[in-house]
Design a protein around this motif. Structure first.
Motif, PDB file in Angstrom:
ATOM      1  N   UNK A  72      80.447 -15.832  -5.619  1.00  0.00           N
ATOM      2  CA  UNK A  72      79.294 -15.095  -6.256  1.00  0.00           C
ATOM      3  C   UNK A  72      78.813 -15.924  -7.337  1.00  0.00           C
ATOM      4  N   UNK A  73      79.723 -16.578  -8.131  1.00  0.00           N
ATOM      5  CA  UNK A  73      79.247 -17.336  -9.422  1.00  0.00           C
ATOM      6  C   UNK A  73      78.411 -18.722  -8.981  1.00  0.00           C
ATOM      7  N   UNK A  74      78.999 -19.387  -7.814  1.00  0.00           N
ATOM      8  CA  UNK A  74      78.350 -20.545  -7.337  1.00  0.00           C
ATOM      9  C   UNK A  74      77.059 -20.144  -6.843  1.00  0.00           C
ATOM     10  N   UNK A  75      76.778 -19.193  -6.166  1.00  0.00           N
ATOM     11  CA  UNK A  75      75.562 -18.689  -5.391  1.00  0.00           C
ATOM     12  C   UNK A  75      74.352 -18.554  -6.551  1.00  0.00           C
ATOM     13  N   UNK A  76      74.814 -18.148  -7.681  1.00  0.00           N
ATOM     14  CA  UNK A  76      73.530 -18.035  -8.590  1.00  0.00           C
ATOM     15  C   UNK A  76      73.139 -19.467  -9.316  1.00  0.00           C
ATOM     16  N   UNK A  77      74.055 -20.009  -9.538  1.00  0.00           N
ATOM     17  CA  UNK A  77      73.741 -21.538  -9.899  1.00  0.00           C
ATOM     18  C   UNK A  77      72.592 -22.067  -9.235  1.00  0.00           C
ATOM     19  N   UNK A  78      72.792 -22.117  -7.845  1.00  0.00           N
ATOM     20  CA  UNK A  78      71.761 -22.924  -7.058  1.00  0.00           C
ATOM     21  C   UNK A  78      70.416 -22.051  -7.094  1.00  0.00           C
ATOM     22  N   UNK A  79      70.729 -20.784  -6.940  1.00  0.00           N
ATOM     23  CA  UNK A  79      69.406 -19.824  -7.032  1.00  0.00           C
ATOM     24  C   UNK A  79      68.596 -19.873  -8.118  1.00  0.00           C
ATOM     25  N   UNK A  80      69.401 -20.103  -9.129  1.00  0.00           N
ATOM     26  CA  UNK A  80      68.458 -20.132 -10.371  1.00  0.00           C
ATOM     27  C   UNK A  80      67.762 -21.608 -10.537  1.00  0.00           C
ATOM     28  N   UNK A 104      61.544 -22.656 -18.524  1.00  0.00           N
ATOM     29  CA  UNK A 104      62.334 -23.254 -19.452  1.00  0.00           C
ATOM     30  C   UNK A 104      63.611 -22.695 -19.873  1.00  0.00           C
ATOM     31  N   UNK A 105      64.085 -21.549 -19.404  1.00  0.00           N
ATOM     32  CA  UNK A 105      65.048 -20.705 -19.785  1.00  0.00           C
ATOM     33  C   UNK A 105      66.249 -20.760 -18.689  1.00  0.00           C
ATOM     34  N   UNK A 106      66.282 -21.776 -18.211  1.00  0.00           N
ATOM     35  CA  UNK A 106      67.322 -22.069 -17.090  1.00  0.00           C
ATOM     36  C   UNK A 106      68.565 -21.793 -17.868  1.00  0.00           C
ATOM     37  N   UNK A 107      68.841 -22.304 -18.558  1.00  0.00           N
ATOM     38  CA  UNK A 107      70.200 -22.157 -19.259  1.00  0.00           C
ATOM     39  C   UNK A 107      70.462 -20.837 -19.755  1.00  0.00           C
ATOM     40  N   UNK A 108      69.416 -20.051 -20.223  1.00  0.00           N
ATOM     41  CA  UNK A 108      69.919 -18.861 -20.766  1.00  0.00           C
ATOM     42  C   UNK A 108      70.100 -17.951 -19.285  1.00  0.00           C
ATOM     43  N   UNK A 109      69.300 -18.260 -18.041  1.00  0.00           N
ATOM     44  CA  UNK A 109      69.616 -17.293 -17.040  1.00  0.00           C
ATOM     45  C   UNK A 109      70.796 -17.720 -16.403  1.00  0.00           C
ATOM     46  N   UNK A 110      71.308 -18.980 -16.693  1.00  0.00           N
ATOM     47  CA  UNK A 110      72.810 -19.261 -15.998  1.00  0.00           C
ATOM     48  C   UNK A 110      73.756 -18.614 -16.879  1.00  0.00           C
ATOM     49  N   UNK A 111      73.498 -18.628 -18.240  1.00  0.00           N
ATOM     50  CA  UNK A 111      74.659 -17.840 -19.072  1.00  0.00           C
ATOM     51  C   UNK A 111      74.720 -16.458 -18.795  1.00  0.00           C
ATOM     52  N   UNK A 229      64.140 -32.044  -0.019  1.00  0.00           N
ATOM     53  CA  UNK A 229      64.946 -32.586  -1.108  1.00  0.00           C
ATOM     54  C   UNK A 229      64.919 -31.564  -2.384  1.00  0.00           C
ATOM     55  N   UNK A 230      66.050 -30.844  -2.750  1.00  0.00           N
ATOM     56  CA  UNK A 230      65.774 -30.015  -3.865  1.00  0.00           C
ATOM     57  C   UNK A 230      65.185 -30.502  -5.105  1.00  0.00           C
ATOM     58  N   UNK A 231      64.334 -29.572  -5.710  1.00  0.00           N
ATOM     59  CA  UNK A 231      63.713 -29.838  -6.920  1.00  0.00           C
ATOM     60  C   UNK A 231      64.567 -29.104  -8.016  1.00  0.00           C
ATOM     61  N   UNK A 232      65.256 -29.972  -8.807  1.00  0.00           N
ATOM     62  CA  UNK A 232      66.215 -29.125  -9.760  1.00  0.00           C
ATOM     63  C   UNK A 232      65.337 -28.913 -11.075  1.00  0.00           C
ATOM     64  N   UNK A 233      65.647 -27.702 -11.549  1.00  0.00           N
ATOM     65  CA  UNK A 233      64.953 -27.301 -13.026  1.00  0.00           C
ATOM     66  C   UNK A 233      66.062 -27.912 -14.018  1.00  0.00           C
ATOM     67  N   UNK A 234      65.536 -28.400 -15.011  1.00  0.00           N
ATOM     68  CA  UNK A 234      66.368 -28.950 -16.036  1.00  0.00           C
ATOM     69  C   UNK A 234      67.210 -27.787 -16.656  1.00  0.00           C
ATOM     70  N   UNK A 235      68.549 -28.111 -17.279  1.00  0.00           N
ATOM     71  CA  UNK A 235      69.120 -27.175 -17.825  1.00  0.00           C
ATOM     72  C   UNK A 235      68.844 -27.501 -19.493  1.00  0.00           C
TER      73      UNK A 235
END
Lengths: 498, 161
Positions: A72-80, A104-111, A229-235
């Motif tokens: 459940x933790x891992x799934x949210x990382x790639x979702x965000x 630009x709030x990726x870090x906040x969402x992950x936290x 190819x996945x497009x990753x948002x910057x943290x």
């Protein structure tokens, strides 16, 4: 106060170096499974079952449990970050989590997702500890007809709460029951549905069946799609701002409550918990228009809920011996392999195992927060592993896993067969999850049915004369009527569409 | 029937009643139910309170028969269609790969079985070449040997010649 004594006892068991190591391994593999799309917890637990043969049961179960909530933790990382739900329970997190990342709030969402999950995990650990004793007490009064009623209720509720056609799901359950009866009948020695194949006389290998349906079937349908190819948002900074914290806090609490409740129900678990929490959050919000565009609540509530649901779904398994979803069916299989019978007697006979598992859940959650947030970049790098290499590894591990349960290449072929079944069933609108519940419950249902009829000398009235059993059957009937009535069915379809 | 009276767009030309999920799933259910009832017919139903091995299969078979009929009946109003888009290439190659593994493990051992499985199942994904599959197979067999044979000591034939 007794509760704290028991929890302390559990921590004592869980904090041995070996159990800590396997808790860590489970959480780590779970995160990996959660990050990688196309590899779910059901297939992974099935693959890891043979590995746990050589471990002591406590360590094995701690590891497998860690895998489920770790996913459940891992799934949210790639979702965000990538807008790919690594896990089906993170599908709703994509909506607002990825929208936050784009702003630009990726870090906040992950936290928020990680800390919310940790809070939910802590609460869920206590809920399991508090509610297990009364559940065990109630269950210890159950007799055969009551168990029969409970299992029927469990299956019906699982069907009603799951997605898809109710009639077809019941068909899947019944097909699963037949598959679960394959082999030699314990009471009479008659071999059933074996087609004269000696390898089937002890039944269809559950591990091979589960890996075929969920592992191989998924591999085939993934290969039919193409992965871009996945497009990753910057943290950026991991710290949420004050406004985000103010909005996330009550959402996490609501999500935890909804998730804990939906996790306990048969058919519940992480998936339905996250959907339920998201729908309720959106309905109650003063700003429903923000949902889908990066509402903090839309990340916090479902993420808390899926973690809480993943953990509380252990309650019916540990106290009643009733698996509520496919993952729990595999946990039941794991326990059976290690000679452990889950149910009301587990807490009394194996308190070390019971409380160690519960304590390890909290420890595992703590580890997950610690290993996840700093390592996010590494996890995301894993997404760059092309699926054309990954699926070969999955296939090989499935083959070795299916073989090693009974050192039988026949089981590998059984897995191939159910791989085809698992790929084709969704094509005619059938989900394989209810089937697996039927397979694992079939021997128990038949046994309790048989014992009840011995008591009643063959009369079915016994199921209505015992109040507990009659209650379960009545509720099951109401559930069925409820979904089959047109008005409510429309509401259910709408709820799933969201 | 009702769906045929409506003028179907050309893209859905093949989606008459023959493509309805209820028809296919209903027919499959009935076929399965009849097989269950047929196979378990001589298992014995038991007497009095002692039910025989055929009792539960009979109950399940009859329930399935009823549910199959319900599905066929509901086909009239249903608008869900079967997904006929079957990915034959991955399906056949993946199954072929697994069967290769099953056939070779007892005859040639783990290492050969893994490499052969990779070569058979590999072309299911685009971009895999013979050389890349050979390398994948070698890496996977080295990894599997280390994990399963060396560390976990699972009894599995490694190398038979």
């Amino acid at each position: 106060m007794e509760l704290f004594g028991q929890l302390a006892f559990g921590f004592e068991q869980a904090l041995t170096p070996q159990n800590l190591l396997f808790c860590f391994l489970g959480a780590l593999i779970g995160t990996l499974v959660g990050v990688l799309p196309g590899l779910g917890p059901v297939a992974t637990i099935a693959m890891l079952l043979p590995i746990t043969f050589t471990l002591p049961p406590v360590a094995a179960l701690i590891m497998l449990a860690g895998l489920y909530y770790g996913a459940q933790y891992g799934g949210s990382t790639t979702a965000i970050l990538v807008n790919i739900p690594g896990e089906s329970s993170s599908v709703v997190t994509c909506l607002d989590g990825h929208a936050m990342a784009r702003r630009g709030r990726a870090g906040a969402a992950l936290a928020i997702a990680a800390v919310g999950s940790f809070f939910a995990g802590t609460v869920a650990t206590f809920i399991i500890a508090i509610f297990s004793a009364p559940m065990v007490w109630i269950a210890s009064t159950f007799q055969s007809p009551d168990y029969f009623g409970l299992m029927i209720f469990g299956l019906i509720a699982a069907v009603v709460l799951a997605q898809g056609s109710v009639v077809r799901s019941i068909v899947m359950v019944l097909v699963g029951l037949v598959l679960g009866l394959v082999g030699t009948d314990i009471t009479t020695g008659q071999s059933r549905f074996t087609f004269g194949i000696p390898q089937l006389s002890e039944g269809i290998s559950f591990v091979a069946l589960a890996m075929g349906l969920f592992g191989v079937g998924e591999v085939i349908s993934n290969l039919a799609r193409t992965f871009g190819k996945p497009e990753v948002q910057p943290v950026t900074s991991l710290w949420p701002n004050r406004e985000e914290v103010r909005r996330a806090t009550p959402a996490v609490i609501r999500g935890t409550a909804i998730g804990s409740l939906l996790g306990v129900l048969p058919g519940g678990g992480a998936l339905i918990a996250s959907f339920g929490a998201y729908v309720i959050e959106k309905k109650w919000s003063k700003r429903p228009q923000e949902f889908g565009n990066g509402a903090v609540e839309g990340v916090a509530a479902p993420e808390a809920a899926n973690n809480a649901g993943a953990q509380t779904s252990f309650i019916p398994l540990l106290t009643l011996g009733l698996p509520s979803n496919a993952v729990m069916a595999l946990m039941l299989a794991a326990m059976t392999i290690h000679g452990i019978v889950p149910g009301p007697k587990l807490m009394v006979e194996r308190p070390d195992l019971f409380w160690a598992m519960i304590a390890s859940m909290w420890i595992g959650n703590l580890m997950l927060v610690i290993i996840n947030l700093p390592l996010i970049r590494i996890w995301v790098m894993l997404l760059n592993v092309p699926y054309r290499y990954l699926y070969l590894a999955i296939l090989i591990f499935c083959c070795i896993g299916a073989y090693s349960v009974q050192n039988s290449t026949f089981d590998v072929m059984v897995m191939a067969f159910f791989g085809v079944v698992g790929y084709l069933l969704p094509k005619i609108g059938c989900e394989p999850a209810p089937l697996i519940l039927g397979v694992i419950l079939a021997p128990h249902i038949e046994e309790n049915f048989r014992r009840s009829l011995v008591v009643s000398r063959g009369s079915w009235w016994i199921f209505l004369e015992r109040p507990v059993c009659a209650g379960f059957l009545l509720v099951s009937l109401l559930f069925l009527l409820a979904v089959l009535l047109p008005a409510i069915r429309r509401g259910r379809e709408e709820a799933f569409r969201e | 029937m009702s769906s045929e009276s409506a003028p179907a767009p050309p893209a859905e030309a093949g989606r008459g009643w023959r493509g309805k999920i209820s028809i296919w799933a209903g027919a499959a259910t009935i076929l399965f139910a009849v097989s269950v009832l047929y196979i378990s017919a001589d298992y014995g139903l038991g007497r009095g309170g002692r039910i025989g091995p055929g009792y539960v299969p009979l109950v399940i078979g009859l329930l399935l028969l009823a549910l199959g009929a319900i599905q066929l009946a509901s086909a009239v109003r249903s608008h869900e269609f079967v997904d006929t888009d079957i990915a034959w290439r991955p399906l056949l190659l993946v199954v072929g790969g697994i069967l290769t593994f099953a056939l070779l493990l007892d005859r040639a051992g783990l290492i050969v079985a893994i490499i052969a499985t990779c070569i058979v199942a590999g072309p299911a994904a685009y971009g895999n070449t013979f050389l890349s599959l050979l390398v994948s197979g070698a890496i996977l067999s080295a990894f599997s040997w280390t994990l399963f044979v060396y560390f976990l000591k699972i009894s599995i034939p490694v190398w038979l010649f």
